[in-house]
Motif scaffolding. Structure first.
Motif, PDB file in Angstrom:
ATOM      1  N   VAL A  22      -5.231  22.361  -3.420  1.00  0.00           N
ATOM      2  CA  VAL A  22      -6.109  21.643  -2.445  1.00  0.00           C
ATOM      3  C   VAL A  22      -6.367  20.060  -3.150  1.00  0.00           C
ATOM      4  CG1 VAL A  22      -8.734  20.882  -2.795  1.00  0.00           C
ATOM      5  CG2 VAL A  22      -7.960  23.281  -3.845  1.00  0.00           C
ATOM      6  N   SER A  23      -6.753  19.424  -1.383  1.00  0.00           N
ATOM      7  CA  SER A  23      -6.107  18.124  -1.350  1.00  0.00           C
ATOM      8  C   SER A  23      -7.615  17.658  -1.746  1.00  0.00           C
ATOM      9  CB  SER A  23      -5.766  17.075  -0.614  1.00  0.00           C
ATOM     10  OG  SER A  23      -5.673  16.258   0.234  1.00  0.00           O
ATOM     11  N   TYR A  24      -7.412  16.206  -2.548  1.00  0.00           N
ATOM     12  CA  TYR A  24      -9.165  15.523  -2.869  1.00  0.00           C
ATOM     13  C   TYR A  24      -8.867  13.869  -3.050  1.00  0.00           C
ATOM     14  CZ  TYR A  24     -10.516  19.650  -5.875  1.00  0.00           C
ATOM     15  OH  TYR A  24     -10.430  20.838  -6.232  1.00  0.00           O
ATOM     16  N   THR A  25      -9.854  13.630  -2.506  1.00  0.00           N
ATOM     17  CA  THR A  25     -10.508  12.213  -2.359  1.00  0.00           C
ATOM     18  C   THR A  25     -11.645  11.236  -3.614  1.00  0.00           C
ATOM     19  OG1 THR A  25      -9.363  12.368  -0.386  1.00  0.00           O
ATOM     20  CG2 THR A  25     -10.680  10.042  -0.851  1.00  0.00           C
ATOM     21  N   ILE A  26     -11.255  10.582  -4.290  1.00  0.00           N
ATOM     22  CA  ILE A  26     -12.559  10.099  -4.515  1.00  0.00           C
ATOM     23  C   ILE A  26     -13.762   9.111  -3.956  1.00  0.00           C
ATOM     24  CG2 ILE A  26     -11.457   8.691  -6.052  1.00  0.00           C
ATOM     25  CD1 ILE A  26     -13.464   9.717  -8.645  1.00  0.00           C
ATOM     26  N   ARG A  27     -14.628   9.168  -4.123  1.00  0.00           N
ATOM     27  CA  ARG A  27     -15.740   8.563  -3.485  1.00  0.00           C
ATOM     28  C   ARG A  27     -16.245   7.747  -4.077  1.00  0.00           C
ATOM     29  NH1 ARG A  27     -19.101  11.207   0.973  1.00  0.00           N
ATOM     30  NH2 ARG A  27     -19.554   9.071   1.534  1.00  0.00           N
ATOM     31  N   VAL A  28     -15.906   6.038  -3.882  1.00  0.00           N
ATOM     32  CA  VAL A  28     -17.025   5.193  -4.947  1.00  0.00           C
ATOM     33  C   VAL A  28     -16.903   3.686  -4.228  1.00  0.00           C
ATOM     34  CG1 VAL A  28     -16.192   3.205  -6.791  1.00  0.00           C
ATOM     35  CG2 VAL A  28     -14.963   5.287  -7.223  1.00  0.00           C
ATOM     36  N   GLY A  29     -17.953   3.869  -3.581  1.00  0.00           N
ATOM     37  CA  GLY A  29     -18.980   2.977  -2.931  1.00  0.00           C
ATOM     38  C   GLY A  29     -18.144   3.449  -1.526  1.00  0.00           C
ATOM     39  N   ASP A  30     -17.438   2.464  -0.473  1.00  0.00           N
ATOM     40  CA  ASP A  30     -17.272   2.771   1.024  1.00  0.00           C
ATOM     41  C   ASP A  30     -15.785   3.461   0.869  1.00  0.00           C
ATOM     42  OD1 ASP A  30     -19.884   1.972   1.939  1.00  0.00           O
ATOM     43  OD2 ASP A  30     -19.283   0.327   2.680  1.00  0.00           O
ATOM     44  N   THR A  31     -15.360   2.971  -0.215  1.00  0.00           N
ATOM     45  CA  THR A  31     -13.957   3.298  -0.660  1.00  0.00           C
ATOM     46  C   THR A  31     -13.101   4.930  -0.920  1.00  0.00           C
ATOM     47  OG1 THR A  31     -13.391   1.482  -1.661  1.00  0.00           O
ATOM     48  CG2 THR A  31     -11.340   2.179  -2.174  1.00  0.00           C
ATOM     49  N   ARG A  32     -12.366   5.145  -0.144  1.00  0.00           N
ATOM     50  CA  ARG A  32     -11.893   6.534  -0.398  1.00  0.00           C
ATOM     51  C   ARG A  32     -10.492   6.464  -1.527  1.00  0.00           C
ATOM     52  NH1 ARG A  32     -14.335  11.179   3.054  1.00  0.00           N
ATOM     53  NH2 ARG A  32     -16.094   9.566   3.676  1.00  0.00           N
ATOM     54  N   VAL A  33     -10.299   6.974  -2.289  1.00  0.00           N
ATOM     55  CA  VAL A  33      -9.155   6.556  -2.716  1.00  0.00           C
ATOM     56  C   VAL A  33      -8.656   8.339  -2.644  1.00  0.00           C
ATOM     57  CG1 VAL A  33      -7.446   6.375  -4.897  1.00  0.00           C
ATOM     58  CG2 VAL A  33      -9.635   5.081  -4.301  1.00  0.00           C
ATOM     59  N   PRO A  34      -6.993   8.698  -2.491  1.00  0.00           N
ATOM     60  CA  PRO A  34      -6.749  10.112  -2.275  1.00  0.00           C
ATOM     61  C   PRO A  34      -6.313  10.216  -4.090  1.00  0.00           C
ATOM     62  CG  PRO A  34      -5.197   8.539  -0.701  1.00  0.00           C
ATOM     63  CD  PRO A  34      -6.414   7.793  -1.730  1.00  0.00           C
ATOM     64  N   LEU A  35      -6.445  11.203  -4.238  1.00  0.00           N
ATOM     65  CA  LEU A  35      -6.696  11.414  -6.113  1.00  0.00           C
ATOM     66  C   LEU A  35      -5.374  12.494  -5.622  1.00  0.00           C
ATOM     67  CD1 LEU A  35      -9.570  12.041  -7.971  1.00  0.00           C
ATOM     68  CD2 LEU A  35      -8.270  10.114  -7.886  1.00  0.00           C
TER      69      LEU A  35
END
Ligand SMILES: [Zn+2]
Length: 280
Positions: A22-35
């Motif tokens: 599974v591929s995850y992204t973390i959302r912090v405000g408007d930023t998405r960081v591939p995890l």
């Protein structure tokens, strides 16, 4: 040390895409960081004490129903008790808090499924939420069992299943990777036989087309985990606003750090500074 990632904003539930793993992204405000590519790296969360409602943006001292302020918690259909107990849906009584929301979220096709997250469990979700819901629960395998016309009908079928199968995940076992092997096709056949009378009763009341047993294929899921924790400690941003550790894996909505696990879903609406540091 210069951080590779340094962002501040409101946390949201992690978007995830099915895959191996599974591929995850973390959302912090408007930023998405591939995890996934951050597994093996030290990271740090610092909660600044501000929680903002994910619906109305109002500041709130406490998060209700995973990210809402108290007024929204009291007002929104998404926070009503029938969401947790779908068999108590009261749309037909004309008392839905937001009938239009109910029409798009509850009065639509739902799936009753079997999943293996820490052993066999039954669950329900909106058709469009497959496989997101399965990933959020950290299931390693899941299979649709019955498709129904509304959320309430899914609740009725789930209630019938609960006499025979759990509806909860043991999240500690799930995070330890402590999951038995199950043949979900065989389990589906077994459970459908056990609830045959219940389904017949529901069809008599709600119509044959409203409840459909399905023989769809299941989905196996794997997660980006390098090291499984042997014991589970949890980070609690309410008690200790700073959490740091090396990311060892991601499963469900949890980050597994070498210092403990953190349930990102629980901190939806929390304003945090999120940093990733080099791993040398
Ligand atoms: Zn609000």
């Amino acid at each position: 040390m210069t951080a590779l990632v340094d962002v501040t904003g409101r946390l949201r539930k992690m978007p995830a895409e099915a895959g191996d793993p599974v591929s995850y992204t973390i959302r912090v405000g408007d930023t998405r960081v591939p995890l996934n590519e951050m597994v093996g790296y030290p990271l740090q969360f610092d909660f600044d004490g501000v929680i903002r409602c994910i619906h109305c943006d109002r500041k709130t001292n406490k998060s209700f129903s995973q990210g809402y302020c108290y007024p929204c918690f009291r007002k929104l259909a998404a926070c009503d008790s029938c969401i947790m107990s779908p068999e108590k849906c009261h749309y037909y009584e004309g008392t839905c808090r937001e009938p239009e929301w109910g029409e798009t979220h509850c009065m639509v096709e739902h799936v009753v499924y079997l999943a293996n997250s820490s052993g066999l469990k039954v669950g329900i979700t909106r058709g469009s939420q497959v496989p997101t819901r399965w990933i959020d629960q950290g299931a390693v395998d899941a299979i649709p069992m019955v498709r129904v016309a509304t959320r309430q009908l899914a609740g009725f079928v789930e209630v019938a299943c609960k006499q025979h199968v759990a509806d909860r995940t043991n999240w500690r076992a799930m995070l330890k990777g402590d999951v038995p092997e199950l043949d979900l096709v065989a389990e589906r056949r077994r459970i459908l036989a056990l609830i045959a009378d219940d389904l017949a009763g529901l069809r008599t009341t709600h119509g044959d087309n409203a409840i459909r047993a399905v023989d769809e294929e299941g989905l196996a899921l794997s997660y980006p985990v390098q090291v499984w924790p042997r014991t589970i400690k949890t980070h609690n941003l309410d008690k200790s606003p700073s959490a740091e550790g090396v990311l060892q894996g991601i499963k469900g909505q949890y980050l597994i750090l070498d210092t403990g696990v953190i349930n990102i879903r629980k901190y939806t609406g929390y304003e945090v500074r999120f940093r990733v540091f080099p791993n040398n």
